[in-house]
Design a protein around this motif. Structure first.
Motif, PDB file in Angstrom:
ATOM      1  N   THR A  26       0.794  -1.226   0.000  1.00 54.54           N
ATOM      2  CA  THR A  26       0.000   0.000   0.000  1.00 54.54           C
ATOM      3  C   THR A  26       0.830   1.282   0.000  1.00 54.54           C
ATOM      4  N   PRO A  27       1.830   1.381   0.888  1.00 57.41           N
ATOM      5  CA  PRO A  27       2.426   2.718   1.090  1.00 57.41           C
ATOM      6  C   PRO A  27       3.200   3.279  -0.100  1.00 57.41           C
ATOM      7  N   GLN A  28       3.065   4.580  -0.255  1.00 63.28           N
ATOM      8  CA  GLN A  28       3.961   5.383  -1.081  1.00 63.28           C
ATOM      9  C   GLN A  28       5.178   5.697  -0.225  1.00 63.28           C
ATOM     10  N   THR A  29       6.351   5.822  -0.835  1.00 63.27           N
ATOM     11  CA  THR A  29       7.499   6.247  -0.042  1.00 63.27           C
ATOM     12  C   THR A  29       7.353   7.723   0.298  1.00 63.27           C
ATOM     13  N   VAL A  30       8.034   8.125   1.344  1.00 63.70           N
ATOM     14  CA  VAL A  30       7.894   9.478   1.854  1.00 63.70           C
ATOM     15  C   VAL A  30       8.747  10.469   1.060  1.00 63.70           C
ATOM     16  N   GLY A  31       9.706   9.972   0.309  1.00 62.74           N
ATOM     17  CA  GLY A  31      10.591  10.857  -0.450  1.00 62.74           C
ATOM     18  C   GLY A  31      12.038  10.492  -0.191  1.00 62.74           C
ATOM     19  N   ILE A  32      12.933  11.173  -0.865  1.00 60.15           N
ATOM     20  CA  ILE A  32      14.350  10.864  -0.701  1.00 60.15           C
ATOM     21  C   ILE A  32      15.108  12.129  -0.310  1.00 60.15           C
ATOM     22  N   GLN A  33      16.309  11.946   0.205  1.00 66.08           N
ATOM     23  CA  GLN A  33      17.108  13.096   0.625  1.00 66.08           C
ATOM     24  C   GLN A  33      18.582  12.713   0.571  1.00 66.08           C
ATOM     25  N   SER A  34      19.425  13.728   0.479  1.00 62.27           N
ATOM     26  CA  SER A  34      20.864  13.486   0.541  1.00 62.27           C
ATOM     27  C   SER A  34      21.307  13.638   1.987  1.00 62.27           C
ATOM     28  N   LEU A  35      22.099  12.690   2.459  1.00 60.85           N
ATOM     29  CA  LEU A  35      22.604  12.761   3.838  1.00 60.85           C
ATOM     30  C   LEU A  35      24.108  12.516   3.839  1.00 60.85           C
ATOM     31  N   PRO A  36      24.826  13.193   4.755  1.00 62.77           N
ATOM     32  CA  PRO A  36      26.225  12.808   4.956  1.00 62.77           C
ATOM     33  C   PRO A  36      26.266  11.339   5.402  1.00 62.77           C
ATOM     34  N   LEU A  37      27.233  10.581   4.922  1.00 63.73           N
ATOM     35  CA  LEU A  37      27.329   9.164   5.259  1.00 63.73           C
ATOM     36  C   LEU A  37      27.329   8.963   6.773  1.00 63.73           C
ATOM     37  N   SER A  38      27.941   9.903   7.497  1.00 60.51           N
ATOM     38  CA  SER A  38      28.042   9.762   8.955  1.00 60.51           C
ATOM     39  C   SER A  38      26.687   9.832   9.650  1.00 60.51           C
ATOM     40  N   GLU A  39      25.662  10.314   8.943  1.00 57.52           N
ATOM     41  CA  GLU A  39      24.322  10.382   9.542  1.00 57.52           C
ATOM     42  C   GLU A  39      23.376   9.363   8.923  1.00 57.52           C
ATOM     43  N   ALA A  40      23.932   8.442   8.145  1.00 49.88           N
ATOM     44  CA  ALA A  40      23.073   7.562   7.335  1.00 49.88           C
ATOM     45  C   ALA A  40      22.990   6.128   7.845  1.00 49.88           C
TER      46      ALA A  40
END
Lengths: 412, 412
Positions: free
Chosen positions: A27-41
């Motif tokens: 059912t769900p749609q994804t919420v979206g994508i974003q760029s993150l520093p690897l250290s926060e991923a």
């Protein structure tokens, strides 16, 4: 006056665990994508594959502490070379070796141009500005070649891969600083019920301590996903006001309690009145039968509502099986719980509903053995002090010692 | 001038993996204990057993939505009772039932005094102010008795138990708000080496990207333990200044690199000069041979130093095997890594050192099967994109398909 109540055991219209999971996944749609520093991923899911921008090793380098040597042929023990300098790891190399020359070098340091082999220090005797080998040495010994592990453009990680500690280390090594990942859903947790004690005094008047908010809060801590928690009384008006506000602000409303057919179960009627569309209600399982899943579609986004029953055992199963699956789906991962097969150590009587039993599992000679714990009733939780897995017991089957069952290992 | 260097393979004086782990487990003093709100105690170890202050259930209550009934005997279908009121969950009860009376009641609500049984709503027909049963009902049906799950004074959790999500839920339910736990050690992570690139430009001059700081940082994130990270160049003076400061401020200094016998390996000599006492140096293992463990005893506290080699594979093994064990020991838990037994799917040639190989594991019919990944060299990490376990391979043994090996499952 005459009332009809929903039945408990032989009810029709209930869906199976697998049907419920399929709806949660699809059912769900994804919420979206974003760029993150690897250290926060950490623990995020990649929204794009990652390709290497560099060769690894970045340059040909020594695999040992020793001496870079230039020689046209394999070298015999006793041969001597002129020592013309030293290269440390991390140092730029401007030297070129000539035949008969050697340079002191350290592990990971770039070898000078025209190096043909490296002698590890254990086979080298140093004499002032010369070195002499104490063993034979072939060409191209202890050299790590450029691009030997990874070459430019190689796919390092697939779309959808979850970033474990090891994955973060491996990507860091290839110089990856930022990654495109799926966003976390914004989550509101709503604890319903008048029966929750706020203090010890409250207990005297028929209230109980709440296990659900602490359970859900701790579970999301292990996933590194922030949540906001709301407590609401069993009143149609307060539930309506709260849901009406939350549906526009959050991607997921996760509720406990108020989803059965009791006279004070307002979660479902209020959600439907506010325009939520029911995806399912009631699953043929124990614990957690009256689980409710709905969505509120808006112009550019959807708010999902997963209503768990108020019994703490149902909440526990709800989190480990359904919420974990839903959270992944909202991050683009349409994947089932990782069921692990295990061998049960005792018989179990059949039940008309599929069950999730809290068990204790241990490895014995490579075999995962599981044992039921006592106190499995849905208002009881004390066996979670010992449980390390939830095991699925199919409906209508007598289970015998030695049967292979599917379980969900609990990683916290 | 003549130098002697440490050997690589046949060196004497190295200790075994088990000896190293025993020293890591038995050396540390715990850092101390503290009281924490349960909501902040996820993954902590209890410093005291926890006893229940209450009975659970707190009061006798209904197990279903239905009707509390007072009757001297088992009830036959068709019997009628006077309906005298309603009790919601969380409501104080002041009523007493007389024989022949019933009250509407909801799951978890306190039963009124003199209740002898509860009729679930599915077997009840409501007629104005009377109810009539549509099925036979024995005495004491669907009543949860006070103290049925837990009684006052019962031990809920032992000293040393780690607080999982389930444990936090179970303790919350028993009204536990605060727990005495072992403190986290205060940890400084020191990344040594001149070769770490700060930018892409740096790469041109023989530097490399650092995997170690991101790896260690992510690993501690999974453990919910904060760290502070320091980078230091390979210079005796700067290492000395840093260690001298850190030894008085931190419980554990965790270093990467600089522990071998290279000319720029300053971690061990500097630590010894500053008064650290060596507990061990060099372990008969691959990767990670030159690991160094030392302590600096002060009047009222001790600072420990664990020096990992700089190779990222050695750091990975160091974290999963040794640091995990040390962190537990500093929190009073003198326990080994939880080795899990698994069945290897291929042959492996013997090696003179015990090895930790990065493998991929999966369950098949209750059996955990492991397979080696390629690129196991200690400067390589890319197979951590696939690895989910580290498997111990004993020294000097040819391993055959089907052998049972001990492994460390990786939970992140």
């Amino acid at each position: 006056m005459s009332k009809s109540h929903g039945g408990c055991g032989a009810e029709t219209g209930l869906i199976s665990v697998d049907e419920a999971l399929a709806l949660i996944i699809n059912t769900p749609q994804t919420v979206g994508i974003q760029s993150l520093p690897l250290s926060e991923a950490l623990h995020r899911y990649l929204a794009e594959p990652v390709y290497s921008q560099i060769d690894l090793p970045l340059f040909s380098q020594s695999a040992v502490d020793g001496y870079a040597i230039c020689s046209e042929t394999d070298i015999l023990a006793g041969s001597a070379f002129e020592l013309v300098g030293e290269i440390r790891a991390g140092e730029a190399v401007h030297h070129k070796l000539a035949i008969g020359q050697a340079m002191r070098i350290f592990t990971g340091a770039q070898i000078p141009e025209y190096t043909t082999t490296v002698a590890r220090q254990e086979i080298v005797h140093v004499e002032a500005n010369r070195i002499r080998l104490t063993a034979d040495l072939p060409l191209h010994a202890d050299i790590r070649d450029i691009g030997e592990e990874i070459s430019i453009g190689q796919c390092l990680a697939e779309k959808g891969q979850q970033l474990s500690v090891g994955a973060i280390a491996a990507l860091s090594m290839a110089g990856i600083h930022d990654v495109m990942v799926y966003k976390h859903p914004k989550i509101a947790v709503v604890i319903t019920g008048d029966e929750v004690a706020e203090s010890v005094e409250d207990l005297k008047s028929g209230k109980i301590f709440d296990a659900n908010a602490p359970l859900i809060n701790a579970w999301f801590q292990t996933k590194h996903i922030p949540i906001e928690t709301f407590h609401v009384a069993d009143s149609e008006q307060t539930v309506t006001q709260l849901f009406d506000h939350l549906k526009d602000q959050y991607d997921l409303i996760l509720t406990t309690g108020g989803v059965s057919v009791g006279d004070y179960d307002f979660v479902r009627p209020v959600a439907l009145k506010l325009g939520f569309e029911q995806i399912f209600w009631k699953v043929k399982q124990k614990p957690g039968k009256p689980m409710f899943f709905a969505q509120h579609q808006q112009v550019d986004r959807t708010c999902y509502l997963l209503g768990l029953p108020g019994n703490p055992a149902a909440v526990y199963v709800g989190m480990q099986i359904y919420v974990s699956t839903l959270i992944k789906a909202l991050q683009g991962q349409q994947t089932l719980v990782e069921w692990i097969s295990a061998v049960i150590q005792h018989d179990l009587k059949a039940d008309s509903r599929e069950r999730f039993l809290r068990m204790s599992a241990e490895f014995e000679q490579g075999i995962l053995q599981v044992n039921s714990l006592s106190k499995q009733q849905s208002h009881m939780l004390s066996n979670l002090m010992q449980a390390n897995c939830l095991v699925r017991i199919p409906a209508h089957q007598n289970i015998q010692t030695g049967d292979v069952l599917q379980g969900c290992w609990i990683f916290d």
